[in-house]
Design an enzyme around this catalytic site. Structure first.
Site, mmCIF file in Angstrom:
data_model
loop_
_atom_site.group_PDB
_atom_site.id
_atom_site.type_symbol
_atom_site.label_atom_id
_atom_site.label_comp_id
_atom_site.label_asym_id
_atom_site.label_seq_id
_atom_site.Cartn_x
_atom_site.Cartn_y
_atom_site.Cartn_z
ATOM 1 N N ARG A 1 -0.708 22.141 -14.584
ATOM 2 C CA ARG A 1 0.203 21.049 -14.926
ATOM 3 C C ARG A 1 -0.022 20.573 -16.361
ATOM 4 O O ARG A 1 0.905 20.055 -16.996
ATOM 5 C CB ARG A 1 0.039 19.896 -13.922
ATOM 6 C CG ARG A 1 1.101 18.835 -14.120
ATOM 7 C CD ARG A 1 1.328 17.963 -12.929
ATOM 8 N NE ARG A 1 2.392 17.018 -13.241
ATOM 9 C CZ ARG A 1 2.962 16.222 -12.375
ATOM 10 N NH1 ARG A 1 2.597 16.231 -11.121
ATOM 11 N NH2 ARG A 1 3.937 15.399 -12.751
ATOM 12 N N ARG B 1 0.814 -1.232 0.000
ATOM 13 C CA ARG B 1 0.000 0.000 0.000
ATOM 14 C C ARG B 1 0.842 1.275 0.000
ATOM 15 O O ARG B 1 0.373 2.340 0.388
ATOM 16 C CB ARG B 1 -0.974 0.013 1.177
ATOM 17 C CG ARG B 1 -1.934 -1.156 1.143
ATOM 18 C CD ARG B 1 -3.135 -0.937 2.007
ATOM 19 N NE ARG B 1 -4.063 -2.037 1.820
ATOM 20 C CZ ARG B 1 -4.043 -3.167 2.532
ATOM 21 N NH1 ARG B 1 -3.155 -3.326 3.480
ATOM 22 N NH2 ARG B 1 -4.904 -4.115 2.285
ATOM 23 N N HIS C 1 1.913 11.349 -28.238
ATOM 24 C CA HIS C 1 1.501 9.986 -27.873
ATOM 25 C C HIS C 1 0.870 9.276 -29.071
ATOM 26 O O HIS C 1 1.057 8.068 -29.255
ATOM 27 C CB HIS C 1 0.525 10.016 -26.697
ATOM 28 C CG HIS C 1 1.197 10.303 -25.383
ATOM 29 N ND1 HIS C 1 0.520 10.478 -24.208
ATOM 30 C CD2 HIS C 1 2.501 10.443 -25.052
ATOM 31 C CE1 HIS C 1 1.363 10.710 -23.218
ATOM 32 N NE2 HIS C 1 2.577 10.707 -23.713
ATOM 33 N N HIS D 1 2.336 16.638 -26.178
ATOM 34 C CA HIS D 1 2.242 15.226 -25.794
ATOM 35 C C HIS D 1 1.009 14.530 -26.386
ATOM 36 O O HIS D 1 1.045 13.322 -26.600
ATOM 37 C CB HIS D 1 2.238 15.081 -24.269
ATOM 38 C CG HIS D 1 3.597 15.271 -23.653
ATOM 39 N ND1 HIS D 1 4.339 16.415 -23.807
ATOM 40 C CD2 HIS D 1 4.356 14.445 -22.886
ATOM 41 C CE1 HIS D 1 5.489 16.293 -23.151
ATOM 42 N NE2 HIS D 1 5.523 15.106 -22.590
ATOM 43 N N GLU E 1 12.296 18.136 -24.171
ATOM 44 C CA GLU E 1 11.540 18.501 -22.960
ATOM 45 C C GLU E 1 12.088 19.807 -22.354
ATOM 46 O O GLU E 1 11.369 20.515 -21.660
ATOM 47 C CB GLU E 1 11.584 17.371 -21.931
ATOM 48 C CG GLU E 1 10.907 16.070 -22.382
ATOM 49 C CD GLU E 1 9.384 16.061 -22.221
ATOM 50 O OE1 GLU E 1 8.802 17.085 -21.829
ATOM 51 O OE2 GLU E 1 8.778 14.998 -22.508
ATOM 52 N N LYS F 1 4.536 11.588 -11.286
ATOM 53 C CA LYS F 1 3.689 10.803 -12.185
ATOM 54 C C LYS F 1 4.361 9.454 -12.393
ATOM 55 O O LYS F 1 5.530 9.399 -12.792
ATOM 56 C CB LYS F 1 3.525 11.502 -13.538
ATOM 57 C CG LYS F 1 2.434 12.533 -13.551
ATOM 58 C CD LYS F 1 2.167 13.019 -14.974
ATOM 59 C CE LYS F 1 1.066 14.057 -15.000
ATOM 60 N NZ LYS F 1 0.901 14.645 -16.345
ATOM 61 N N ASN G 1 2.098 19.149 -20.718
ATOM 62 C CA ASN G 1 1.761 18.159 -21.744
ATOM 63 C C ASN G 1 1.835 18.746 -23.152
ATOM 64 O O ASN G 1 1.391 18.110 -24.108
ATOM 65 C CB ASN G 1 0.346 17.600 -21.502
ATOM 66 C CG ASN G 1 0.233 16.912 -20.157
ATOM 67 O OD1 ASN G 1 1.243 16.453 -19.605
ATOM 68 N ND2 ASN G 1 -0.971 16.847 -19.601
ATOM 69 N N GLU H 1 -2.850 17.828 -11.613
ATOM 70 C CA GLU H 1 -3.326 18.279 -12.923
ATOM 71 C C GLU H 1 -4.837 18.501 -12.927
ATOM 72 O O GLU H 1 -5.546 18.088 -13.841
ATOM 73 C CB GLU H 1 -2.941 17.225 -13.974
ATOM 74 C CG GLU H 1 -2.716 17.816 -15.349
ATOM 75 C CD GLU H 1 -2.078 16.824 -16.301
ATOM 76 O OE1 GLU H 1 -0.946 16.373 -16.018
ATOM 77 O OE2 GLU H 1 -2.709 16.506 -17.308
ATOM 78 N N HIS I 1 10.398 8.833 -27.090
ATOM 79 C CA HIS I 1 9.365 9.705 -26.505
ATOM 80 C C HIS I 1 9.688 11.190 -26.737
ATOM 81 O O HIS I 1 8.833 11.964 -27.165
ATOM 82 C CB HIS I 1 9.218 9.400 -25.010
ATOM 83 C CG HIS I 1 8.285 10.341 -24.324
ATOM 84 N ND1 HIS I 1 6.934 10.400 -24.610
ATOM 85 C CD2 HIS I 1 8.504 11.306 -23.387
ATOM 86 C CE1 HIS I 1 6.365 11.337 -23.878
ATOM 87 N NE2 HIS I 1 7.294 11.912 -23.123
ATOM 88 N N LYS J 1 9.421 23.146 -13.461
ATOM 89 C CA LYS J 1 8.526 22.011 -13.214
ATOM 90 C C LYS J 1 8.107 21.968 -11.746
ATOM 91 O O LYS J 1 6.945 21.713 -11.428
ATOM 92 C CB LYS J 1 9.178 20.693 -13.630
ATOM 93 C CG LYS J 1 8.224 19.536 -13.392
ATOM 94 C CD LYS J 1 8.367 18.389 -14.325
ATOM 95 C CE LYS J 1 7.232 17.380 -14.061
ATOM 96 N NZ LYS J 1 7.338 16.193 -14.863
#
Ligand code: GLY
Length: 314
Positions: free
Chosen positions: A240, A119, A251, A247, A183, A141, A244, A235, A265, A225
């Site tokens: 935030r 957990r 993606h 992105h 980035e 993330k 992206n 987000e 990426h 960041k």
């Protein structure tokens, strides 16, 4: 010289420390957080050959290393199960802090494993690619890829510390350097025209691994960041989401190229940013000259800035 940037998240705040040689000094930064527990390092088979011995030397003889295959395919259910089984066999407790030594794949996978193991246990990021240094190691993330798409199963789980040692970039292939640079440019494009201009004039030095240019770009990127993450960790407030940029297109391009080495990426993000600026110009949301300036810069340093350059077929 070590630069420290704090990610201000109340009880979940943590430091990002940046400095050449910090991996060799992990006894000072990482060891105190382990509170006497044995260090458990998770890495991939490429990083294991170059950086693992440095970290093991710094942390002492009782290190345990788990070595996974390098590559995006490792962000999978199969490798997650393999990793969590191995960690349970090692008797990992909630108070442990796993050490993720690698690029974005290792950081995302280890972070996700840490978020669900018993957990939730702790983890420390030691990014070894430029992309992981300036983006994925910061902000919590974590994810794996599944049939329906990239990063669709994951969690927000902040690390306890991020240790960025730019000296590891000496052995990073040039293509990976460029992918990580995408980035960095992103931080200029989302809200910082002066930094984009800095990128235009310093990209060549940075990609040649000039220590000053790297230190400036990495510190600037993680500061930006850290501010955005502190303001909008999950987000939910439209801040935030700025991170992206490119992105959504990116993606889709990665999916089209099978999440493979055909398009890394960071390369997909570069092409995605060019497409996003092109779309904005076409719909009257930004000046055509600005969109062209973005495309020209990415193109000039060898990043894909169009569908054709991204090897997209369809
Ligand atoms: N890579 C985007 C984010 O961390 O939000």
């Amino acid at each position: 010289m070590t630069t420290t940037v704090n990610v201000g998240l109340g009880a979940r705040s943590y430091d990002i420390v940046i400095g050449a040689g910090l991996i060799d000094q992990a006894d000072r930064s990482i060891a105190p957080l382990l509170a006497g527990r044995r260090p458990i390092i998770i890495t991939d088979d490429q990083v294991a050959a170059t950086q693992l011995p440095r970290l093991e030397r710094a942390l002492g003889a009782d290190c345990q290393a788990i070595i996974l295959p390098a590559g995006e395919a490792t962000k999978s259910w199969q490798q997650l199960e393999r990793l969590t089984d191995a960690l349970l066999n090692l008797g990992v407790e909630r108070s442990d802090k796993l050490i993720a030594l690698g690029g974005g794949v290792i950081g995302d996978l280890v972070g996700f494993a840490a978020s669900i193991l018993k957990r939730g246990c702790g983890f420390i990021q030691v990014p070894t690619t430029l992309l992981a240094m300036v983006d994925s190691s910061v902000g919590g993330k974590t994810a794996i890829n599944v049939r329906a798409g990239k990063n669709l199963i994951g969690s927000f789980h902040q690390p306890s510390l991020v240790v960025i040692d730019p000296s590891v970039l000496a052995t990073l292939p040039d293509r990976q350097m460029r992918a990580g640079y995408a980035e960095i440019v992103k931080y200029g494009l989302i809200n910082d025209a002066a930094f984009f201009a800095w990128c235009e004039s310093h990209a060549a030095k940075l990609l040649a691994r000039d220590p000053d240019a790297l230190a400036t770009a990495i510190a600037h990127s993680v500061r930006t960041k850290a501010e955005i993450v502190a303001a909008d960790e999950r987000e939910t407030k439209d801040q935030r989401a700025l991170l992206n940029l490119g992105h959504t297109f990116g993606h889709a391009l990665e999916a089209d190229t099978g999440f493979s080495e055909t398009l890394l990426h960071g390369e997909a993000v570069a092409a995605g940013m060019a497409l996003a600026f092109g779309f904005s110009a076409a719909t009257g949301r930004c000046a055509t000259d600005d969109a062209n300036r973005v495309t020209q810069h990415l193109d000039a340093i060898g990043l894909p800035a169009s569908l054709a350059a991204a090897h997209v077929t369809g």
